[in-house]
Write a protein that holds these residues in place. Sequence first.
Motif, PDB file in Angstrom:
ATOM      1  N   TRP A   5    -129.489   6.770  17.730  1.00 42.02           N
ATOM      2  CA  TRP A   5    -129.195   5.555  16.962  1.00 42.02           C
ATOM      3  C   TRP A   5    -129.778   4.345  17.684  1.00 42.02           C
ATOM      4  O   TRP A   5    -129.907   4.378  18.926  1.00 42.02           O
ATOM      5  N   PRO A   6    -130.116   3.260  16.940  1.00 41.56           N
ATOM      6  CA  PRO A   6    -130.598   2.054  17.611  1.00 41.56           C
ATOM      7  C   PRO A   6    -129.513   1.470  18.519  1.00 41.56           C
ATOM      8  O   PRO A   6    -128.328   1.576  18.206  1.00 41.56           O
ATOM      9  N   ALA A   7    -129.943   0.879  19.647  1.00 41.81           N
ATOM     10  CA  ALA A   7    -128.991   0.349  20.618  1.00 41.81           C
ATOM     11  C   ALA A   7    -128.036  -0.644  19.973  1.00 41.81           C
ATOM     12  O   ALA A   7    -128.433  -1.457  19.134  1.00 41.81           O
ATOM     13  N   GLY A   8    -126.769  -0.573  20.298  1.00 42.77           N
ATOM     14  CA  GLY A   8    -125.780  -1.530  19.814  1.00 42.77           C
ATOM     15  C   GLY A   8    -125.235  -1.224  18.436  1.00 42.77           C
ATOM     16  O   GLY A   8    -124.320  -1.900  17.970  1.00 42.77           O
ATOM     17  N   SER A   9    -125.751  -0.191  17.767  1.00 42.81           N
ATOM     18  CA  SER A   9    -125.252   0.109  16.424  1.00 42.81           C
ATOM     19  C   SER A   9    -123.824   0.640  16.505  1.00 42.81           C
ATOM     20  O   SER A   9    -123.432   1.243  17.506  1.00 42.81           O
ATOM     21  N   GLU A  10    -123.045   0.420  15.460  1.00 44.24           N
ATOM     22  CA  GLU A  10    -121.653   0.848  15.487  1.00 44.24           C
ATOM     23  C   GLU A  10    -121.391   1.956  14.476  1.00 44.24           C
ATOM     24  O   GLU A  10    -120.448   1.905  13.702  1.00 44.24           O
ATOM     25  N   SER A  11    -122.258   2.984  14.518  1.00 46.01           N
ATOM     26  CA  SER A  11    -122.124   4.099  13.583  1.00 46.01           C
ATOM     27  C   SER A  11    -120.879   4.933  13.898  1.00 46.01           C
ATOM     28  O   SER A  11    -120.606   5.240  15.065  1.00 46.01           O
ATOM     29  N   ASP A  12    -120.140   5.312  12.875  1.00 45.46           N
ATOM     30  CA  ASP A  12    -118.960   6.145  13.056  1.00 45.46           C
ATOM     31  C   ASP A  12    -119.332   7.542  13.532  1.00 45.46           C
ATOM     32  O   ASP A  12    -118.651   8.127  14.368  1.00 45.46           O
ATOM     33  N   LEU A  13    -120.423   8.080  13.006  1.00 51.24           N
ATOM     34  CA  LEU A  13    -120.834   9.435  13.372  1.00 51.24           C
ATOM     35  C   LEU A  13    -121.192   9.499  14.854  1.00 51.24           C
ATOM     36  O   LEU A  13    -120.788  10.407  15.577  1.00 51.24           O
ATOM     37  N   LYS A  14    -121.941   8.483  15.296  1.00 46.48           N
ATOM     38  CA  LYS A  14    -122.315   8.421  16.702  1.00 46.48           C
ATOM     39  C   LYS A  14    -121.061   8.363  17.580  1.00 46.48           C
ATOM     40  O   LYS A  14    -120.941   9.074  18.574  1.00 46.48           O
ATOM     41  N   SER A  15    -120.129   7.550  17.173  1.00 47.03           N
ATOM     42  CA  SER A  15    -118.896   7.408  17.936  1.00 47.03           C
ATOM     43  C   SER A  15    -118.122   8.722  17.982  1.00 47.03           C
ATOM     44  O   SER A  15    -117.594   9.118  19.027  1.00 47.03           O
ATOM     45  N   LEU A  16    -118.089   9.406  16.826  1.00 46.23           N
ATOM     46  CA  LEU A  16    -117.380  10.693  16.782  1.00 46.23           C
ATOM     47  C   LEU A  16    -118.014  11.681  17.757  1.00 46.23           C
ATOM     48  O   LEU A  16    -117.320  12.341  18.534  1.00 46.23           O
ATOM     49  N   LEU A  17    -119.370  11.755  17.711  1.00 47.62           N
ATOM     50  CA  LEU A  17    -120.059  12.723  18.566  1.00 47.62           C
ATOM     51  C   LEU A  17    -119.921  12.373  20.047  1.00 47.62           C
ATOM     52  O   LEU A  17    -119.536  13.206  20.868  1.00 47.62           O
ATOM     53  N   VAL A  18    -120.240  11.116  20.366  1.00 45.31           N
ATOM     54  CA  VAL A  18    -120.314  10.736  21.777  1.00 45.31           C
ATOM     55  C   VAL A  18    -118.929  10.513  22.375  1.00 45.31           C
ATOM     56  O   VAL A  18    -118.593  11.060  23.416  1.00 45.31           O
ATOM     57  N   ASP A  19    -118.129   9.684  21.689  1.00 44.88           N
ATOM     58  CA  ASP A  19    -116.828   9.326  22.266  1.00 44.88           C
ATOM     59  C   ASP A  19    -115.759  10.360  21.964  1.00 44.88           C
ATOM     60  O   ASP A  19    -114.818  10.545  22.734  1.00 44.88           O
ATOM     61  N   GLY A  20    -115.888  11.000  20.805  1.00 45.31           N
ATOM     62  CA  GLY A  20    -114.881  11.990  20.433  1.00 45.31           C
ATOM     63  C   GLY A  20    -115.175  13.333  21.058  1.00 45.31           C
ATOM     64  O   GLY A  20    -114.480  13.759  21.982  1.00 45.31           O
ATOM     65  N   ILE A  21    -116.242  13.964  20.585  1.00 41.11           N
ATOM     66  CA  ILE A  21    -116.454  15.360  20.959  1.00 41.11           C
ATOM     67  C   ILE A  21    -117.022  15.519  22.370  1.00 41.11           C
ATOM     68  O   ILE A  21    -116.433  16.242  23.195  1.00 41.11           O
ATOM     69  N   ILE A  22    -118.141  14.846  22.656  1.00 38.53           N
ATOM     70  CA  ILE A  22    -118.768  15.066  23.965  1.00 38.53           C
ATOM     71  C   ILE A  22    -117.851  14.602  25.093  1.00 38.53           C
ATOM     72  O   ILE A  22    -117.643  15.308  26.081  1.00 38.53           O
ATOM     73  N   ALA A  23    -117.271  13.416  24.927  1.00 33.21           N
ATOM     74  CA  ALA A  23    -116.392  12.908  25.978  1.00 33.21           C
ATOM     75  C   ALA A  23    -115.129  13.755  26.080  1.00 33.21           C
ATOM     76  O   ALA A  23    -114.658  14.058  27.179  1.00 33.21           O
ATOM     77  N   GLY A  24    -114.589  14.177  24.939  1.00 38.42           N
ATOM     78  CA  GLY A  24    -113.341  14.946  24.933  1.00 38.42           C
ATOM     79  C   GLY A  24    -113.503  16.316  25.552  1.00 38.42           C
ATOM     80  O   GLY A  24    -112.793  16.672  26.491  1.00 38.42           O
ATOM     81  N   VAL A  25    -114.463  17.071  25.040  1.00 40.12           N
ATOM     82  CA  VAL A  25    -114.671  18.418  25.554  1.00 40.12           C
ATOM     83  C   VAL A  25    -115.213  18.361  26.983  1.00 40.12           C
ATOM     84  O   VAL A  25    -114.765  19.108  27.867  1.00 40.12           O
ATOM     85  N   GLY A  26    -116.154  17.448  27.205  1.00 39.53           N
ATOM     86  CA  GLY A  26    -116.737  17.317  28.540  1.00 39.53           C
ATOM     87  C   GLY A  26    -115.696  16.966  29.577  1.00 39.53           C
ATOM     88  O   GLY A  26    -115.704  17.485  30.693  1.00 39.53           O
ATOM     89  N   GLY A  27    -114.769  16.107  29.179  1.00 44.43           N
ATOM     90  CA  GLY A  27    -113.740  15.657  30.120  1.00 44.43           C
ATOM     91  C   GLY A  27    -112.906  16.810  30.655  1.00 44.43           C
ATOM     92  O   GLY A  27    -112.388  16.748  31.768  1.00 44.43           O
ATOM     93  N   VAL A  28    -112.787  17.868  29.864  1.00 46.26           N
ATOM     94  CA  VAL A  28    -111.995  19.001  30.318  1.00 46.26           C
ATOM     95  C   VAL A  28    -112.870  20.063  30.976  1.00 46.26           C
ATOM     96  O   VAL A  28    -112.521  20.642  32.000  1.00 46.26           O
ATOM     97  N   LEU A  29    -114.057  20.273  30.387  1.00 44.38           N
ATOM     98  CA  LEU A  29    -114.939  21.303  30.947  1.00 44.38           C
ATOM     99  C   LEU A  29    -115.375  20.968  32.359  1.00 44.38           C
ATOM    100  O   LEU A  29    -115.724  21.841  33.141  1.00 44.38           O
TER     101      LEU A  29
END
Length: 715
Positions: free
Chosen positions: A335-359
């Motif tokens: 995504w372009p820098a600074g964009s506030e896409s919901d999908l990006k947020s779900l992937l990066v902040d939700g899934i990657i951060a969530g699963v990564g934080g435990v793995l």
Amino acid sequence: MEKKYKIVLAGNPNSGKTSVFNALTGARQHVGNYPGVTVEEIIGSFKVGDCKINVTDLPGTYSLTANSPEELIARNVIITEKPEVVVNVVDASNLERNLFLTVQFMELGVPMILVLNMIDNARDKGIEINIDRLEKLFGTRVVCTVGNKSEGINELKKVIGEVVLEKEKHTSKKVNYSDELTIPIQGVSKLLVENNLVPEGYKADWLAIKLLEKDKEIIELIESLESGKKVLEQANVFIAKLEDDVDEPSEIVVTEHRYGFISGACREVVNTSLQKRRDVSEAIDSIVTHRIFGIPLFLGLMYVVFYLTFTIGNPFMEWIQYGFDWLGGFVSSWWPAGSESDLKSLLVDGIIAGVGGVLVFLPNITFLFLAIAILEGTGYMARVAFIMDRLMNKIGLHGKSFIPMLIGFGCSVPAIMGTRTLNLKRDRMTTMLVVPLMSCGARIPIYALIIPAFFSKQLEAPVMFSIYLIGIIVAILCAKLLRSTLFKGENEPFVMELPPYRIPTFKSIGIHMWGRTVVYLQKAGTLLLAASVIFWILGNYPKKDKLTRDYAGEIVKVEQSKVPQDEKKAKIQSIRNEKKAELLSYTCTGWVGHAIEPALKPMGFDWKIGTALIGAFPAKELFVSQMGIVFALGDIDQENPVSLREELPKHYNGLQAYCIMLFCLLSAPCIATFAVTKRESNSWFWALFQLLGLTVLAYLVTTIVYQVGLLFMTV
Ligand code: GDP
Ligand code: MG
């Protein structure tokens, strides 16, 4: 021309002499009586090459004293008839006892072949005999046989043939007794030689030993000779001196030395793998199951395990962290820098951060599983259960309860299933209810997040240790309480088996470790993924457009003001955080978190911790990913997720951090534990009792710790 040789078979009763005799001679045997006594004389023969070998099956004896007609016959046949070789049949599965006779043949100084009969029984018992070594130590040929199956008989015939043809080479070695006995033997022996008192066929040393043994027949023999009586008196001086020195009858001293020689020989040639293993096991047990040292040793060992969990796990952890950071950045770059896409947020902040934080804690957890697998595989865990049994009984629990509790350090679910081994319902229920207090593997990510973030390197292991210890202590107190109220009754005694220690195979360790790791990964892959998505949604919706403040305007004002660049940045950052915080407070997560905040205050928790705690209900380790999401929301630079470890100390102090761990340790177990308790107790009541009881307990303990801690912090 056919050559004839005469040999004898000698040995203890039931050593299999007759079986060997029959195997050697087949049907060619003759049974008569020794002259004057009712002892059977059995004679037979066999052929080796062109030699005819006549064999006498001597009566079975344990010794060569003059105490019984059998013993006298056995030794007189050997002394007077001078067989080419004495074939000494011994029961290899009872080597030590059988060699007592063998040593006496060695004292006689006759050519000998040692037959290790019943070698099949010896092998079954796990006894290994080093044949080469035995041959060298005794100076005899050694043959292994199974007499009743004719195994090894051809080999024995061959060896007999070789020995009778060159017997000089196979006269057994002299038995080397220590000086205590050798000096009187040589003294008496010298007396006999000097006075011409060694009759034909006898050896001076052997006569001396017999005199020390006070052998009636030999004493009579010497007395009957010229000046024999006088020499016997002189010999008695040696004997009296020996008895005086050791304060023991000389015949006992001789016997003791024979046994000493035998046990020395056996130590060198016998590898009793089973017996040795048991001896080693017992030696280790005397330490690890020691009344006083046993428990501190166990605690020390667990301490080392936890210490290593961090020092070995951490480098790997950093690599995994780096990998997830990279992945988050990579996905963001779509995504372009600074964009506030919901999908990006779900992937990066939700899934990657969530699963990564435990793995990221996988290396720590894998290492702990490895340590447990090794301790189980070696047999140490069974000892732990054993030493804990005394303690368990003190708190009214069954020793068997300790095993589920131990498994509870890995995961409560199998631990609760493991309580099935307990026979009594009261033991079982008590154990089941307190098992979640054993700090399970899912709590490790929480500790691994918090401990390095808030405590110095030297404090890491002690803090971790204290958490585990508190869990154990609280479990003990709860168990005692339950057993004296809801589940009253007597203890049930039982025997605990201690398996031998063994070095576990790589394969078995690998299987155990991997099996548990897979369960952990599966949890991360399914439950965790789903929970990450759900919590991302809860943390982002509903969205509110109208905010109470004009954040954009405030930022523009700051940018236009004439303060230094650094100050400007910090101000803008805090305005943005405040905006995020307000946004969040309208979402479901924020709403619930804020709603329960007043209740959490006494424990030192804010709404963010409250939110993460709610999120951790499906599985304890979710607390970490929930904290990650909660703080990512308050973070401006989402392209570059700030490590939670660096972030947390900005918001909380060490006491709060410790209380977080404490609450996670003691509070409501995860959904899976709840479900398995319901199933195993077959009761919603007990499952809810456990869930609510533990949460109330956690609330009380944490509040006390926080409030008391605050007192110390303000002092
Ligand atoms: P003796 O008293 O020394 O003459 O012993 P025997 O020859 O009468 O044997 C005693 C018992 O041990 C018999 O039941 C035999 O079948 C058995 N036996 C003999 N040799 C062996 C052997 O090498 N292995 C096993 N397993 N049993 C044996
Ligand atoms: Mg017999």
